[in-house]
Each structure stands twice: as structure tokens, then as C-alpha cells.
Design an enzyme around this catalytic site. Sequence first.
Site, mmCIF file in Angstrom:
data_model
loop_
_atom_site.group_PDB
_atom_site.id
_atom_site.type_symbol
_atom_site.label_atom_id
_atom_site.label_comp_id
_atom_site.label_asym_id
_atom_site.label_seq_id
_atom_site.Cartn_x
_atom_site.Cartn_y
_atom_site.Cartn_z
ATOM 1 C CB CYS A 76 -22.059 94.999 110.561
ATOM 2 S SG CYS A 76 -20.462 94.190 110.390
ATOM 3 C CB CYS A 186 -21.555 87.200 112.874
ATOM 4 S SG CYS A 186 -21.517 87.553 111.092
HETATM 5 N N1 DGL Z 1 -22.340 90.457 109.561
HETATM 6 C C1 DGL Z 1 -21.168 90.996 110.115
HETATM 7 C C2 DGL Z 1 -21.133 90.931 111.619
HETATM 8 O O1 DGL Z 1 -22.178 91.011 112.232
HETATM 9 C C3 DGL Z 1 -19.855 90.807 109.438
HETATM 10 C C4 DGL Z 1 -19.539 89.534 108.795
HETATM 11 C C5 DGL Z 1 -18.314 89.684 107.943
HETATM 12 O O2 DGL Z 1 -18.393 90.413 106.953
HETATM 13 O O3 DGL Z 1 -17.279 89.100 108.275
HETATM 14 O O4 DGL Z 1 -20.101 90.830 112.223
#
Ligand code: DGL
Length: 259
Positions: A76, A186
Amino acid sequence: MSGCQEGFVGVFDSGVGGISVLRSLVSELPHEDFRFFGDSANAPYGEKTVSQVLDLSRGIVEGFLADGAKAIVIACNTATSVAAAALRSAHPDVPIIGIEPALKPAARALPHGRILVMATEVTLRLDKYHELAEAWGGECEVIPVPCPGLAARIERGNLDAPDLREMIRGFVGDYSGHVDGVVLGCTHYPFVRRQIADIVGQDVRFFDGGAGTARQLRVRLVGAGLLADRDRSGRVEFASSLDTPAELELYRSFFDLSV
Ligand code: DGL
């Protein structure tokens, strides 16, 4: 010696996004056991406060370590920006690998290009992103594109639905035909790469951090003597803070999705 190779790699994200990274990890390291935890009950992280994301990340990592994890991948970008440094100083003996927007490979591939960085608002606000843009942006025109709501919408699946295409058009429609590269900053966004390309243009190049993170995990496991034996097959397990059969089925379907 074999004892130190035991244990699984804990991989987490706010939800399904981290599964895009998990796919790269399994492909790079097929002999390892991976346990994926999606914090879908608390998604999206990108719209939470820094201290909320920090607390959630700490809780997940402590759970993994209590269960015998030998390494952690923060799949993430948001949690990496917020929590990686604190997690590493709390657990200095554990390899903890984070992910960051793949601006470095994008700027190298398109040294004078116009590059969009799609990411959560938190990722684009924190120092880590600004340091990255400063260090690697070079002669490129780097345009940050915060995408509030996009990760949460991807969590719900049905990725070709008109409402999702319209949402993506709202974020990147103005750049249609006027951009050279897109950084998917993301981990949810690789699941809608095709839908983004339909809007920005089919010849636009895409970059995400999954493969680089997987290579980095290999380097760290080798360095620590923690790489699993090559004569075994790895296992992949899924868990979620929304612990329902339907949610786990959704995770497996994202793992098997062709993108
Ligand atoms: N998938 C996550 C990222 O790479 C977070 C997305 C979220 O929960 O806002 O930032």
C-alpha cells in the site's frame, strides 16, 4: 540453517489493491508462503488521518509477527508513506518492504515526458512523494492526480461498470491524448489499467511498483538467509478484516483476474 527459512511473508493493504502486488510477489518468489491481509473494513486508507493509518498498520504488522511472519510487505503506497519508517524502527530485525509510486522508472523511460501520478490524497500530500518527485522528476513534467474515492470504488468490483469509467474520466479525462506516461501510485489502480488507457490513450506507458517491490523482497530475503527452499511450492492465504466468505471470494477473484 533450514529453521531460519521458515515462516511466511505477511502482505497487507487497506483492501484488494495489495493483491496486485501479491501477484508480482508470487510470480517472483513462487516457493514462498504468503499471507495476505486486506483491511477492507477500514478502507480507504487514503482518506484517513495519518495517525489512523499508522495505528492500523501497526496492529496488522504486530498480528503477522505474532503468527510467525519472517518478513512484511506493505502493499500500500499510503501505508508505506505513513508507517514504513516507524514500523522499521519498531522491528529492526524484520525485513519490511514498502511500495512507492514508480516515478523513478517512469522518468527514466520518458526523460522529457509528461507523466501523471495517480495516487491517494494522503500519498500525494506526504513528504515521501515530494522527495521522490524532486529526486527523479528531472526534465519531466510530473502531474500529481489525487483520485479520492477510486480505491473505495475498486473495492466493490464490477470493474467495467459505467460509473467506474465515468469516475476515471473525471480524474484523467482532461489529459486524453496529452500524456506520455501514467504512474499507478496506489496498488488498487493496476486493476483498472485498461479502463484508464481507454481514456488517456492506448499508446500511453504505465508504471507501477509491484515488480520492483517483489525484486526488493527477494534481495532482502537472500540477504537475511530467509529465502525458502527451491524444492517446495509456496502457499497463498487470504484474510480480511471484513471476514465474510463473500469478501474472501472477492480477494481470490482479484488474484485470478486477467489485467
Ligand atoms: N491501495 C492503497 C495505496 O496503494 C490505499 C488505497 C486506499 O485505501 O485509499 O495507496
